[in-house]
Scaffold this active site. Structure first.
Site, PDB file in Angstrom:
ATOM      1  N   GLY A  14       0.820  -1.198   0.210  1.00 17.43           N
ATOM      2  CA  GLY A  14      -0.103   0.045  -0.022  1.00 17.43           C
ATOM      3  C   GLY A  14       0.819   1.187  -0.090  1.00 17.43           C
ATOM      4  N   SER A  15       2.216   1.416  -0.379  1.00 16.94           N
ATOM      5  CA  SER A  15       2.927   2.521  -0.378  1.00 16.94           C
ATOM      6  C   SER A  15       2.517   3.599  -1.494  1.00 16.94           C
ATOM      7  CB  SER A  15       4.464   2.043  -0.572  1.00 16.94           C
ATOM      8  OG  SER A  15       4.716   1.432  -1.698  1.00 16.94           O
ATOM      9  N   ASN A  16       2.225   3.012  -2.573  1.00 13.49           N
ATOM     10  CA  ASN A  16       1.476   3.873  -3.598  1.00 13.49           C
ATOM     11  C   ASN A  16       0.237   4.329  -3.094  1.00 13.49           C
ATOM     12  OD1 ASN A  16       3.196   4.376  -5.936  1.00 13.49           O
ATOM     13  ND2 ASN A  16       2.886   2.553  -6.728  1.00 13.49           N
ATOM     14  N   LEU A  88      -3.102  -6.695  -8.234  1.00 13.90           N
ATOM     15  CA  LEU A  88      -2.497  -7.912  -9.175  1.00 13.90           C
ATOM     16  C   LEU A  88      -3.701  -8.632  -9.923  1.00 13.90           C
ATOM     17  CD1 LEU A  88       0.409  -8.904  -6.851  1.00 13.90           C
ATOM     18  CD2 LEU A  88       0.289  -7.396  -8.459  1.00 13.90           C
ATOM     19  N   HIS A 107       2.550   0.895 -14.005  1.00 15.51           N
ATOM     20  CA  HIS A 107       3.303  -0.479 -14.362  1.00 15.51           C
ATOM     21  C   HIS A 107       4.508  -0.051 -13.940  1.00 15.51           C
ATOM     22  CE1 HIS A 107       3.974  -4.509 -15.807  1.00 15.51           C
ATOM     23  NE2 HIS A 107       4.749  -3.847 -16.702  1.00 15.51           N
TER      24      HIS A 107
END
Length: 193
Positions: A14-16, A88, A107
């Protein structure tokens, strides 16, 4: 003023997702009403809780079932756009139909190379290294019914050296994700894509 309610789909740490949520806090017209995950052990759950963003854990079956997923997004959370942040699974056709040109993915390589089923995370960076590429980068694209094949709206490259290992490549690409993904999401929403 138009308001954009951007749901985030994530499967991993979950960093993004956290980066996007924090970026949106500076812009009143952008909110993240919900984080959707298919992984009950995903790190994104703790991150969304820390940032006071509701999350929903949905099974693969729930996500493939229009009568489960669409009311949740459209009625409960009034979602206008969806972004994938380390999600994913293939997005089902019914979701693409319900949000035409309003689902975005990032991506960690320069498509069309290094895309498709199984090409995510460290597998991408290993392939880039093994092929001796001189650069890598990010690709932000509209989601279609096939992995990594939708319209590309943004790419950014980073030079690689022969000394870079897959972890080094991953970190270089990660810095691009942090810098560019939130701003491209905002621009995309405002352009009515």
């Amino acid at each position: 003023m138009t308001s954009f309610k951007v749901a985030i789909f994530a499967s991993g740490s979950g960093s993004n997702a956290e980066n996007i949520i924090q970026d949106f806090q500076s812009y009143s017209e952008f909110t993240v009403p919900v984080v959707i995950t298919n992984n009950p052990n995903a790190g994104v759950i703790a991150r969304s809780e820390k940032l006071h963003i509701p999350h929903e854990i949905l099974s693969a079956g729930d996500i493939k079932t229009p009568t489960t997923l669409l009311p949740l997004l459209q009625d409960t959370y009034e979602v206008t756009h969806i972004v994938l942040a380390g999600y994913l699974k293939l997005i089902p056709e019914h979701l693409i139909d319900a949000f035409p040109n309003r689902i975005l993915n990032i991506h960690p390589a320069l498509l069309p190379k290094y895309g498709g089923k199984g090409m995510y995370g460290s597998a991408v960076h290993r392939a880039v290294k093994n092929n001796g590429e001189k650069e890598s980068g990010i690709t932000i694209h509209i989601v279609s019914s096939q992995y990594d094949s939708g319209e590309i709206i943004f790419q950014k490259t980073v030079p690689l050296s022969s000394a870079d290992n897959p972890k080094d490549i991953e970190e270089k690409v990660r810095q691009l994700e942090i810098k560019y993904y939130p701003q491209i999401i905002r621009k995309w929403c405002l352009q009515g894509k």
